[in-house]
Scaffold this motif. Structure first.
Motif, PDB file in Angstrom:
ATOM      1  N   ALA A   1      40.138  41.977  45.733  1.00 24.17           N
ATOM      2  CA  ALA A   1      38.718  41.447  44.959  1.00 24.17           C
ATOM      3  C   ALA A   1      38.114  41.342  46.821  1.00 24.17           C
ATOM      4  O   ALA A   1      38.150  41.313  47.878  1.00 24.17           O
ATOM      5  CB  ALA A   1      38.840  39.494  44.498  1.00 24.17           C
ATOM      6  N   ASN A   2      36.968  41.485  46.224  1.00 19.85           N
ATOM      7  CA  ASN A   2      35.847  41.051  47.339  1.00 19.85           C
ATOM      8  C   ASN A   2      35.370  40.012  47.720  1.00 19.85           C
ATOM      9  O   ASN A   2      36.010  38.778  46.426  1.00 19.85           O
ATOM     10  CB  ASN A   2      34.607  42.413  47.454  1.00 19.85           C
ATOM     11  CG  ASN A   2      34.483  43.150  46.785  1.00 19.85           C
ATOM     12  OD1 ASN A   2      35.403  44.194  47.597  1.00 19.85           O
ATOM     13  ND2 ASN A   2      33.743  43.709  45.524  1.00 19.85           N
TER      14      ASN A   2
ATOM     15  N   PHE B   1      40.224  42.255  40.953  1.00 18.55           N
ATOM     16  CA  PHE B   1      40.904  43.562  40.350  1.00 18.55           C
ATOM     17  C   PHE B   1      42.524  43.427  39.935  1.00 18.55           C
ATOM     18  O   PHE B   1      43.075  43.134  41.515  1.00 18.55           O
ATOM     19  CB  PHE B   1      40.793  44.900  40.277  1.00 18.55           C
ATOM     20  CG  PHE B   1      38.838  44.928  40.301  1.00 18.55           C
ATOM     21  CD1 PHE B   1      39.108  45.283  38.559  1.00 18.55           C
ATOM     22  CD2 PHE B   1      38.170  44.962  41.010  1.00 18.55           C
ATOM     23  CE1 PHE B   1      37.662  45.401  38.507  1.00 18.55           C
ATOM     24  CE2 PHE B   1      36.932  45.633  40.568  1.00 18.55           C
ATOM     25  CZ  PHE B   1      36.258  46.000  39.515  1.00 18.55           C
ATOM     26  N   SER B   2      43.347  43.149  39.425  1.00 15.68           N
ATOM     27  CA  SER B   2      45.249  42.784  39.640  1.00 15.68           C
ATOM     28  C   SER B   2      45.654  44.648  39.093  1.00 15.68           C
ATOM     29  O   SER B   2      45.037  45.084  37.491  1.00 15.68           O
ATOM     30  CB  SER B   2      45.345  42.014  38.686  1.00 15.68           C
ATOM     31  OG  SER B   2      45.627  41.113  38.973  1.00 15.68           O
ATOM     32  N   TYR B   3      45.895  45.105  39.984  1.00 14.98           N
ATOM     33  CA  TYR B   3      46.860  46.425  39.391  1.00 14.98           C
ATOM     34  C   TYR B   3      48.474  46.235  39.097  1.00 14.98           C
ATOM     35  O   TYR B   3      49.197  45.867  39.056  1.00 14.98           O
ATOM     36  CB  TYR B   3      46.906  46.788  40.350  1.00 14.98           C
ATOM     37  CG  TYR B   3      45.756  48.263  41.092  1.00 14.98           C
ATOM     38  CD1 TYR B   3      44.621  48.376  40.431  1.00 14.98           C
ATOM     39  CD2 TYR B   3      46.026  47.405  42.684  1.00 14.98           C
ATOM     40  CE1 TYR B   3      43.363  48.553  40.915  1.00 14.98           C
ATOM     41  CE2 TYR B   3      43.874  47.314  43.228  1.00 14.98           C
ATOM     42  CZ  TYR B   3      42.976  48.198  41.858  1.00 14.98           C
ATOM     43  OH  TYR B   3      41.852  48.536  43.275  1.00 14.98           O
ATOM     44  N   ILE B   4      48.491  45.846  37.379  1.00 17.68           N
ATOM     45  CA  ILE B   4      49.323  45.410  36.925  1.00 17.68           C
ATOM     46  C   ILE B   4      50.220  46.457  36.537  1.00 17.68           C
ATOM     47  O   ILE B   4      51.390  46.526  36.666  1.00 17.68           O
ATOM     48  CB  ILE B   4      48.789  44.852  35.057  1.00 17.68           C
ATOM     49  CG1 ILE B   4      48.165  45.602  34.940  1.00 17.68           C
ATOM     50  CG2 ILE B   4      48.311  43.660  35.306  1.00 17.68           C
ATOM     51  CD1 ILE B   4      48.149  44.989  32.946  1.00 17.68           C
ATOM     52  N   ASP B   5      49.784  47.130  36.514  1.00 27.69           N
ATOM     53  CA  ASP B   5      51.314  49.182  36.967  1.00 27.69           C
ATOM     54  C   ASP B   5      52.056  48.809  38.204  1.00 27.69           C
ATOM     55  O   ASP B   5      53.018  49.501  38.004  1.00 27.69           O
ATOM     56  CB  ASP B   5      50.915  49.899  36.355  1.00 27.69           C
ATOM     57  CG  ASP B   5      49.479  50.979  36.496  1.00 27.69           C
ATOM     58  OD1 ASP B   5      48.641  49.511  37.877  1.00 27.69           O
ATOM     59  OD2 ASP B   5      49.019  51.324  36.983  1.00 27.69           O
TER      60      ASP B   5
ATOM     61  N   HIS C   1      40.034  34.798  46.132  1.00 26.89           N
ATOM     62  CA  HIS C   1      38.975  35.523  47.027  1.00 26.89           C
ATOM     63  C   HIS C   1      37.888  36.059  46.614  1.00 26.89           C
ATOM     64  O   HIS C   1      37.077  35.400  47.518  1.00 26.89           O
ATOM     65  CB  HIS C   1      39.677  37.245  47.205  1.00 26.89           C
ATOM     66  CG  HIS C   1      41.065  37.326  48.424  1.00 26.89           C
ATOM     67  ND1 HIS C   1      40.594  36.709  49.736  1.00 26.89           N
ATOM     68  CD2 HIS C   1      41.826  38.545  47.959  1.00 26.89           C
ATOM     69  CE1 HIS C   1      41.725  37.177  49.785  1.00 26.89           C
ATOM     70  NE2 HIS C   1      42.509  37.842  48.868  1.00 26.89           N
ATOM     71  N   THR C   2      37.147  35.642  44.890  1.00 27.83           N
ATOM     72  CA  THR C   2      35.737  36.172  44.634  1.00 27.83           C
ATOM     73  C   THR C   2      35.437  34.482  44.760  1.00 27.83           C
ATOM     74  O   THR C   2      33.885  34.815  45.243  1.00 27.83           O
ATOM     75  CB  THR C   2      36.396  36.072  42.799  1.00 27.83           C
ATOM     76  OG1 THR C   2      37.107  35.240  42.667  1.00 27.83           O
ATOM     77  CG2 THR C   2      37.053  37.637  42.213  1.00 27.83           C
ATOM     78  N   PHE C   3      35.939  33.322  45.388  1.00 30.50           N
ATOM     79  CA  PHE C   3      35.542  32.400  45.485  1.00 30.50           C
ATOM     80  C   PHE C   3      35.380  31.822  46.535  1.00 30.50           C
ATOM     81  O   PHE C   3      34.742  30.976  47.551  1.00 30.50           O
ATOM     82  CB  PHE C   3      37.040  30.983  45.251  1.00 30.50           C
ATOM     83  CG  PHE C   3      36.277  30.809  43.752  1.00 30.50           C
ATOM     84  CD1 PHE C   3      35.110  31.011  42.703  1.00 30.50           C
ATOM     85  CD2 PHE C   3      37.119  30.982  42.438  1.00 30.50           C
ATOM     86  CE1 PHE C   3      35.213  30.232  41.463  1.00 30.50           C
ATOM     87  CE2 PHE C   3      37.034  30.530  41.703  1.00 30.50           C
ATOM     88  CZ  PHE C   3      36.180  30.409  40.517  1.00 30.50           C
ATOM     89  N   GLY C   4      35.996  32.861  47.390  1.00 38.02           N
ATOM     90  CA  GLY C   4      35.316  33.197  49.224  1.00 38.02           C
ATOM     91  C   GLY C   4      36.707  33.180  50.013  1.00 38.02           C
ATOM     92  O   GLY C   4      36.193  33.372  51.402  1.00 38.02           O
ATOM     93  N   ALA C   5      37.769  32.572  49.737  1.00 44.75           N
ATOM     94  CA  ALA C   5      39.097  32.392  50.238  1.00 44.75           C
ATOM     95  C   ALA C   5      39.209  34.015  50.741  1.00 44.75           C
ATOM     96  O   ALA C   5      39.333  34.281  50.432  1.00 44.75           O
ATOM     97  CB  ALA C   5      39.977  31.836  49.999  1.00 44.75           C
TER      98      ALA C   5
END
Length: 71
Positions: free
Chosen positions: A14-15, A21-25, A50-54
């Motif tokens: 995530a940025n 994104f999660s790569y479930i495979d 991460h998308t919230f800034g952590a």
């Protein structure tokens, strides 16, 4: 088979302040459905933060919440 060419070992990305994104495979080493549920839940929560800034704090690889995972 989806991966990030810059970090092919990542199980999610995530940025900070952006998309994630999660790569479930990448979770094929999980042994049971229950463990898969927990692992995916933690990964989604990790990437969402991460998308919230952590940012990362634990980079030991001892926890799925860490920047790396031993599997």
């Amino acid at each position: 088979g989806t991966t990030n060419p810059d970090n092919p070992d990542a199980i999610g990305m995530a940025n900070i302040g952006g998309n994630g994104f999660s790569y479930i495979d990448r979770f094929d080493a999980i042994g049971s459905v229950e463990d898969l549920e927990v692992a995916l839940g933690k990964n989604v929560a990790h990437e969402l933060m991460h998308t919230f800034g952590a940012s990362h704090h634990d980079t030991t690889g001892q926890y799925l919440d860490a920047a790396i995972s031993p599997w």
